[in-house]
Design an enzyme around this catalytic site. Structure first.
Site, PDB file in Angstrom:
ATOM      1  CD  GLU A  83       9.187   2.412  -4.048  1.00  0.00           C
ATOM      2  OE1 GLU A  83       8.218   3.159  -4.277  1.00  0.00           O
ATOM      3  OE2 GLU A  83       9.167   1.182  -4.274  1.00  0.00           O
ATOM      4  CD  GLU A 115      10.034  -4.262  -5.601  1.00  0.00           C
ATOM      5  OE1 GLU A 115       8.810  -4.148  -5.428  1.00  0.00           O
ATOM      6  OE2 GLU A 115      10.652  -3.693  -6.517  1.00  0.00           O
TER       7      GLU A 115
END
Length: 694
Positions: A581, A586
């Site tokens: 990933e 974020e």
């Protein structure tokens, strides 16, 4: 036949008439004058020399189960057992006729453990400085000791950088100023040097070190800088290979790695050129393990270096210039609730109110609905000895116990709202988990006397749940020491009706359990009907390597968790984190204007991911460019063309050498998003464009 018999008799007669002086018969000679010497060549190597008169061979028994046979008497032996050992070496000198003599000699072997690769990573020719990786999720974590119940090993996955932050407040940021270096001295020994700038961060409970009377849990003017000798050794005990390097460091004279918990022994969990992840144990509480993550790459915490890209050819993009639903040739949807393991509160939809293109930008909007709090009822907590003997612990018919709620749960005794089926009693306890409550929310009440789990190893509980499959945890604690606890988890099997659930505590450690803690629907937070959007390019556009640039403006409401990221295209075959990933960006509304990026892959996922963060001014009010440069050799994260953190060395062993697809979403709450603002109505992430260069 007569002739043959005559010849044999004649030969026998000749032999009998011979005198011994007339023929030369070899004499059997025993070796003599055996001498042995041993020379210590260092690092466990000994050179042996043996000589004896009339010896044809020399047999060595080295005292450690190994042997050698030499004709010259000269041999070399390398001992490998770590530590101080004395070996009795037996040397036998022999002749071809089977005669032999032996001598013994004792050799003393002092062999220190060493690991050249570890020393290289730590020192890098004495030019490397280590810092606590303040921007890394889990840079300072706390978890149970390594040998837990049934040998379970727990990493501190529940402590994110925002949830357990020691570098963001004035009374604890001295921890992140510490500089740690390793070097090799003239004797070949490993030397550790701490420069803590005159301040030490003490964990609460270790006040005696500074001679003060207060319980210290903050930075204290106490200079613990200086040099210590480091001894490397193999980790002892139940240590799964996948979770440790198997090597530990022991510092001389009470040395420690910045954060004082009384320990001078640190187990190396993982080590590379850029990161050092260690575990140590609190001397005041042997049940607790502390986890420290250090970095030698100061770029992890920010920098002004510009990215010099190697990818300039635009190969794929979406400019979001056509109003309506996102281009179906580029994007599909993930649909469903819960966030797939992150305890998130939203349900993803493909509704236009959650995902749409409008005025030249993609808008992904989280919207609060009219959800309800989760209400459970419980009654008749009963102890059982397994042979029919029972004892009522609490039935809520007398004076109500004093409940203490936490994480967003309130508990009170009320009249039974459904006096049917298995429970027709007058009063019951009601547990209300409010909207946006923590996934671990619960409540407890204290007992006047401890529960005797030896005499009564089973506890039953009547419960009423609004749905089947609700995870109900009954936990028993010591009021005076919450670290002394046991718990059992059972799922509800009926909805909107009473049932009796049994919790088996057979075989748990003996303890003083005088507090009852209850969790209903553990792992779930009432969402309040929040909906949001998550779109992906899976099976539509997948690629290996390149520069991905996404221009976005982020939501700011408490509990929002927007993300721009990529997932390995073989996810449906190998699962996570094996697929890998890449989190390009974020952000959490509870910590506005700080963005993070992360890499998740086997051995470095969840709380142990490779994470970096950096402040981005006006991230929630202005558009910024979020970029990843992904090559066969490195992965670099960039904001507004500035290389700010996580220069990751890629290689053939990582999953970052195959196709990935893009994902964009706004989650709510969960493990990183945190508490949702009670006044939350809606908030939006806007994306101006997505571009991929190769």
């Amino acid at each position: 036949m007569k002739k043959l018999k005559y010849i044999m008799v004649s030969l026998f007669a000749v032999m009998m008439s011979c005198d011994g002086d007339d023929i030369d018969i070899p004499e059997s000679v025993t070796p003599s004058n055996l001498t042995v010497s041993a020379q210590n060549m260092g690092e466990g190597v000994f050179d042996f020399t043996a000589s004896a008169a009339n010896a044809n061979y020399y047999h060595y028994d080295f005292g450690d189960g190994t042997t050698a046979l030499e004709t010259s008497g000269v041999t070399s032996k390398t001992y490998e057992e770590i530590g101080e050992n004395i070996y009795t070496v037996t040397i036998t000198a022999g002749s071809t006729e089977g005669k032999k003599i032996s001598e013994t000699i004792d050799v003393s072997v002092s062999l220190a453990f060493t690991d050249t690769e570890t020393v290289t990573f730590l020192t890098n020719d004495s030019s490397k400085t280590w810092f606590l990786a303040a921007s890394q999720q889990g840079h300072l974590g706390l978890g149970p000791a390594r040998e837990g119940i049934d040998g379970d090993w727990w990493y501190p996955k529940w402590f994110s950088a925002s949830a357990f932050e020691k570098c963001g407040t004035e009374d604890s940021d001295c921890l992140c100023d510490d500089e740690l270096t390793f070097s090799v001295n003239e004797n070949g020994g490993l030397v550790y040097t701490l420069d803590n700038k005159g301040q030490t961060y003490f964990n609460v409970g270790h006040k005696a070190v500074v001679g003060g009377g207060e319980d210290i849990d903050f930075c204290y003017d106490f200079d613990t800088s200086g040099e210590k000798i480091v001894q490397l050794s193999e980790v002892e005990g139940n240590v799964p290979d996948a979770e440790t390097t198997g090597i530990q460091m022991t510092f001389s004279d009470g040395g420690f790695m910045g954060y004082y918990v009384g320990s001078s022994v640190y187990e190396i969990l993982s080590i590379s050129d850029d990161f050092l992840y260690v575990r140590t144990y609190d001397t005041e509480n042997a049940d607790l393990a502390w986890y420290h993550k250090f970095t030698s790459d100061v770029a992890v915490d920010g920098g002004e270096e510009s990215l010099e890209t190697i990818y300039t050819n635009l190969v794929w993009s979406d400019e979001f210039d056509v109003d309506g639903a996102p281009n179906a040739a580029n994007w599909g949807y993930d649909l469903g609730a819960g966030g797939w393991g992150n305890g998130e509160a939203q349900t993803y939809t493909d509704a236009a109110e959650n995902v749409k293109v409008e005025d030249g930008v993609l808008k992904i909007t989280a919207i609060a609905g009219e959800g309800e709090a989760a209400v459970h009822y419980f009654d008749e907590i009963t102890l059982s000895d397994g042979s029919g003997g029972t004892q009522t612990l609490e039935d809520f018919e007398g004076a109500a116990p004093v409940f203490t709620g936490f994480g967003g749960v309130g508990t009170a005794v009320i009249a039974n709202p459904d006096p049917t089926g298995e429970n027709t009693s007058a009063n019951v306890a009601e547990s209300t988990k409010t909207l946006g409550a923590e996934t671990w929310a619960g409540s407890f009440f204290d007992l006047s006397a401890p529960v005797d789990l030896v005499a009564y190893p089973s506890i039953s509980l009547k419960t009423w749940s609004p749905a089947t499959g609700a995870n109900i945890i009954l936990k028993l604690e010591n009021q005076a020491n919450a670290d002394e606890n046991v718990e059992v988890s059972v799922n509800s099997t009926v909805a909107n009706a009473w049932e009796t659930l049994n919790f088996d505590f057979t075989g748990v450690p003996v303890g003083t359990y005088d507090r009852v803690v209850l969790f209903f629907d553990f792992g779930v937070s009432p969402s309040g009907g929040i909906t949001s959007g998550r779109i992906k390019s899976e099976n539509l556009y997948e690629f290996t390597y390149g520069r991905v640039e996404i221009r976005a403006k982020l939501p700011s409401a408490g509990g929002t968790w927007p993300a721009l990221w990529a997932l390995g295209a073989n996810f449906d075959e190998v699962g996570w984190p094996t697929a890998g990933e890449i989190d390009i960006m974020e952000h959490v509304g509870n910590n506005n204007n700080t963005i993070s990026s992360a890499l998740h892959y086997p051995g470095n996922s969840a709380g142990n991911a490779i994470v970096g963060s950096t402040p981005v001014e006006n991230a929630t009010s202005e558009f910024h460019n979020y970029t990843v440069e992904w090559t066969p050799d490195s992965i670099k994260f960039v904001v507004d063309d500035q290389l700010v953190h996580n220069s990751f060395v890629n290689n053939a062993t990582t999953p970052f050498n195959a196709d990935f697809f893009l994902i964009m979403n706004v989650a709510m709450g969960g493990t990183l998003g945190g508490t949702i603002d009670a006044e939350f109505i809606e908030d939006t992430m806007e994306v101006d464009y997505v571009r991929v260069y190769q």
